[in-house]
Design a protein around this motif. Structure first.
Motif, PDB file in Angstrom:
ATOM      1  N   SER A 174      -4.791  49.016 -10.138  1.00  0.00           N
ATOM      2  CA  SER A 174      -4.185  48.948  -8.811  1.00  0.00           C
ATOM      3  C   SER A 174      -5.126  49.531  -7.761  1.00  0.00           C
ATOM      4  O   SER A 174      -5.285  48.962  -6.678  1.00  0.00           O
ATOM      5  N   GLY A 175      -5.777  50.633  -8.114  1.00  0.00           N
ATOM      6  CA  GLY A 175      -6.737  51.248  -7.201  1.00  0.00           C
ATOM      7  C   GLY A 175      -7.929  50.351  -6.912  1.00  0.00           C
ATOM      8  O   GLY A 175      -8.554  50.459  -5.854  1.00  0.00           O
ATOM      9  N   ARG A 176      -8.257  49.468  -7.835  1.00  0.00           N
ATOM     10  CA  ARG A 176      -9.356  48.516  -7.634  1.00  0.00           C
ATOM     11  C   ARG A 176      -8.861  47.228  -6.974  1.00  0.00           C
ATOM     12  O   ARG A 176      -9.640  46.309  -6.746  1.00  0.00           O
ATOM     13  N   GLY A 177      -7.551  47.157  -6.714  1.00  0.00           N
ATOM     14  CA  GLY A 177      -6.986  45.964  -6.082  1.00  0.00           C
ATOM     15  C   GLY A 177      -6.703  44.836  -7.044  1.00  0.00           C
ATOM     16  O   GLY A 177      -6.461  43.700  -6.630  1.00  0.00           O
ATOM     17  N   GLU A 178      -6.706  45.106  -8.336  1.00  0.00           N
ATOM     18  CA  GLU A 178      -6.437  44.071  -9.332  1.00  0.00           C
ATOM     19  C   GLU A 178      -4.932  43.912  -9.529  1.00  0.00           C
ATOM     20  O   GLU A 178      -4.211  44.907  -9.627  1.00  0.00           O
ATOM     21  N   PRO A 179      -4.448  42.683  -9.618  1.00  0.00           N
ATOM     22  CA  PRO A 179      -3.037  42.497  -9.970  1.00  0.00           C
ATOM     23  C   PRO A 179      -2.821  42.932 -11.424  1.00  0.00           C
ATOM     24  O   PRO A 179      -3.688  42.714 -12.274  1.00  0.00           O
TER      25      PRO A 179
END
Length: 188
Positions: free
Chosen positions: A134-139
């Motif tokens: 989530s912190g890396r923006g991954e779903p």
């Protein structure tokens, strides 16, 4: 309540160490409370008072041994992190020692608290992986989805159909959970 560093904690550590050492030396099935007490430097009554019987003690040791020592590795992507974790989980839990710890954890715990604790260990590890993603923006799927679609099938196979378990199996489960679209919340 066990105080960190108090007498109770020292007794627990000594008894747990004695169980692990003796199980390695003479085998789990040969263990007795007096044998463990002697090795730990406590009286058998101390063990009976705290744990009740040998099976509950073995269960307590097993739950402690099933607790992860470190956070899951960060490999840069959700797929890499979850695959590495699932592969390691499967390898550890399907080993002869892992299967014995699972058995002991469940046998000495008729109310299911140990199973809940072991499940919480896995959920905590998965939460770390999902927060990183989530912190890396991954779903990412939810933790319960990963438990249902990765951990639960692995545990079933470990307990009831252990033949043929390998890293490829863990990889397929992870690929499956990551290829499914996230469930939509119900309409309001």
């Amino acid at each position: 309540m066990v105080r960190p560093g108090g007498r109770s904690a020292r007794v627990q550590a000594a008894v747990h160490t004695a169980v692990r050492e003796l199980a390695s030396e003479v085998g789990r099935d040969a263990l007795t409370v007096p044998m463990v007490a002697q090795r730990a430097g406590v009286t058998p009554s101390t063990i009976y008072r705290r744990w009740g019987d040998l099976q509950v003690l073995l269960s307590d040791v097993a739950v402690e041994r099933l607790r992860p020592d470190t956070e899951p590795g960060d490999h840069g992507t959700l797929a890499s992190d979850l695959t590495a974790w699932a592969e390691q989980f499967l390898d550890e839990m399907s080993s002869p020692a892992g299967r014995a710890y699972i058995r002991d954890a469940l046998l000495g715990d008729p109310d299911g608290g140990n199973a809940g604790q072991c499940s919480a260990y896995a959920a905590e590890q998965i939460d770390v992986i999902l927060r990183r993603a989530s912190g890396r923006g991954e779903p990412a799927p939810g933790a319960e989805t990963v438990i249902d679609q990765v951990v639960a099938p692995m545990m079933y196979r470990i307990l009831f159909r252990p033949d043929g378990l390998d890293a490829a199996y863990a990889h397929r489960l992870v690929a499956g959970v990551l290829s499914r679209p996230a469930p939509r919340p119900p309409p309001s």
